[in-house]
Scaffold this active site. Structure first.
Site, PDB file in Angstrom:
ATOM      1  CG  ASP A 329      -4.867  11.296  -5.727  1.00  0.00           C
ATOM      2  OD1 ASP A 329      -3.934  10.495  -5.544  1.00  0.00           O
ATOM      3  OD2 ASP A 329      -5.814  11.460  -4.926  1.00  0.00           O
ATOM      4  CG  ASN A 337     -11.871   2.076  -1.218  1.00  0.00           C
ATOM      5  OD1 ASN A 337     -12.686   1.562  -1.970  1.00  0.00           O
ATOM      6  ND2 ASN A 337     -10.587   2.191  -1.524  1.00  0.00           N
ATOM      7  CG  ASP A 346     -11.916  -2.764  -6.766  1.00  0.00           C
ATOM      8  OD1 ASP A 346     -11.029  -1.983  -6.368  1.00  0.00           O
ATOM      9  OD2 ASP A 346     -11.974  -3.967  -6.437  1.00  0.00           O
ATOM     10  CD  GLU A 372      -5.787   7.164  -3.798  1.00  0.00           C
ATOM     11  OE1 GLU A 372      -5.674   7.931  -2.835  1.00  0.00           O
ATOM     12  OE2 GLU A 372      -5.491   5.956  -3.747  1.00  0.00           O
TER      13      GLU A 372
END
Length: 457
Positions: A329, A337, A346, A372
């Site tokens: 993770d 983000n 991304d 993620e």
């Protein structure tokens, strides 16, 4: 350049395949060239087609007549030659706006691209020849029939070469051997068919053309088809082949019908083959899309659980066959983000995916479960081996995120090993709990599930 090609093909046809008068031929390839010109360039190509037709037809219509008479009737003949491709273009654009895609579309091509336009133009040209004194009244219908067949065949042969050109393969080298064999085979058949008593051999060109349609690129197959049909017409016109009979009218009719049928059949097969290839490509594509994550190109959730299920069954049957699950993770991914944007996020996801691929063995399976969250299945692996691999991924990812993505990012990892008596979901839950422990105890680290320590004893 296409106008010059129109003129050259017209004179070529008049020289090799001419009837009487000279401008009547058994195949009118310029009809196909004119249609292609109009499809590519629109009505602005019309004056070029008209001029090329006028120049090509003038000599044949000038013999035995004064200049004014010849100019007028050549003008009408050129108008008739122009009318067929113009009307064909309009009808094809309306009925087949995307061109010929499937073999079923050949019906529309034959009807709207060949038959209807050539019926109109042949009526004008045959009437023009009659009123100009070039043919007798009882020859009008026969002339019209010959014009329809000759123009339709020319349109068909040229159009399929044009259509297949846009779909040609970039590399035809692998097909050169097959191409050479087929050319030699077809040439031999046509040569032997000229011998007395062997005229039936000419019909063997059809299975050769069918073979070409299956073995070769559509463009090469259409070129061989067109060349073979021209040779077949030329041989028949010179009195060779099984279609030669006592009546020239009957000979021409049978020959044109056979050639047109062969051309349609070969074109239909090339279209059907192309459709089957596209269907197979689409099938492979969607199978791939169903199994792989579109962003990272790792296995997706659905595909991974199927692989995990199979691996777990193998482990249950053979307790010496163990596997390790490593859950990943990305730390603080939501904050990343929000700070840098989803496009940067991304890139980070793809960087982790690439790092996992680089570090994992060929028999390992890396997957993205969503967001993620990532996971790696490592068959025939111990906890120590898994620790080495996951630590390498963790360190390499942090380095690449900083160097290549220009962000500071890390990943937390939880490891769990297969133990007899546990279900696959239980081992996955153990890896998730270890992952949660890694995140809650400081992140950017690898934690082994407590259950896995027992398996090391």
């Amino acid at each position: 350049m296409m106008g010059i090609a129109y003129f050259i093909l017209a004179r070529f046809g008049m020289h090799l395949f001419s009837l009487q008068p000279e401008n009547l031929t058994m195949i009118w390839l310029p009809g196909g060239v004119g249609l292609v010109m109009l499809l590519r360039h629109g009505l602005k190509a019309a004056p070029v087609i008209f001029l090329a037709s006028f120049l090509a037809n003038f000599n044949g219509l000038h013999i035995g007549h004064d200049i004014s008479h010849s100019v007028f009737h050549t003008f009408v003949a050129a108008f008739g030659d122009l009318l067929a491709p113009v009307w064909g273009m309009k009808m094809l654009q309306k009925s087949l706006p995307n061109g010929i895609q499937y073999s079923n579309d050949l019906f529309k091509l034959g009807l709207y691209g060949c038959l209807f336009p050539t019926l109109l133009s042949s009526s004008i040209i045959s009437a023009n020849l009659f009123f100009g004194g070039y043919i007798h009244f009882n020859e009008v219908l026969e002339t019209q029939r010959m014009l329809v067949l000759a123009d339709s065949l020319g349109i068909l042969l040229i159009y399929q070469c044009y259509a297949n050109w846009h779909k040609r393969s970039d590399d035809i080298t692998p097909q050169l051997t097959d191409l050479a064999i087929l050319v030699v085979l077809i040439s031999s058949i046509l040569v032997f068919s000229m011998s007395e008593g062997n005229d039936w051999i000419a019909f063997l060109v059809l299975p050769c053309l069918v073979m070409a349609a299956f073995r070769l690129d559509g463009w090469l197959a259409s070129l061989i088809s067109a060349g073979t049909m021209l040779c077949f017409i030329l041989l028949t016109a010179n009195g060779h082949g099984a279609l030669v009979s006592s009546s020239s009218v009957e000979t021409n009719s049978e020959m044109m019908a056979f050639v047109f049928s062969c051309a349609i059949a070969v074109y239909g097969i090339t279209l059907q083959k192309a459709h089957l290839i596209e269907t197979e490509k689409a099938k492979v594509h969607w199978q791939y899309e169903a199994q792989f994550d579109s962003l990272t190109r790792l296995q997706n959730r659905r595909a991974f659980f199927s692989i995990l299920h199979d691996e777990h069954l193998r482990a249950e049957k053979n307790h010496h066959h163990v596997y390790v699950l490593a859950a990943f993770d990305i730390d603080n991914f939501k904050q990343l983000n929000d700070t840098y944007g989803h496009a940067k996020g991304d890139i980070v996801l793809k960087t982790l995916a690439r790092t996992m691929r680089d570090a994992c063995r060929a028999k390992d399976t890396a997957a993205r479960l969503g967001g993620e969250e990532f996971i790696v299945l490592m068959p025939y692996s111990s906890i120590d081996d898994a620790m080495l691999t996951t630590d390498l991924i963790r360190e390499t990812f942090s380095h690449r995120a900083e160097e290549e993505c220009d962000v500071t990012s890390s990943v937390s990892i939880g490891i769990a090993q297969y133990r007899p008596g546990l279900e696959a979901e239980e081992i996955l839950n153990a890896a998730d709990k270890a992952l949660y422990s890694a995140k809650s105890s400081g992140k950017n680290r690898v934690v082994i599930a407590p259950e896995s320590f027992a398996s090391r004893v």
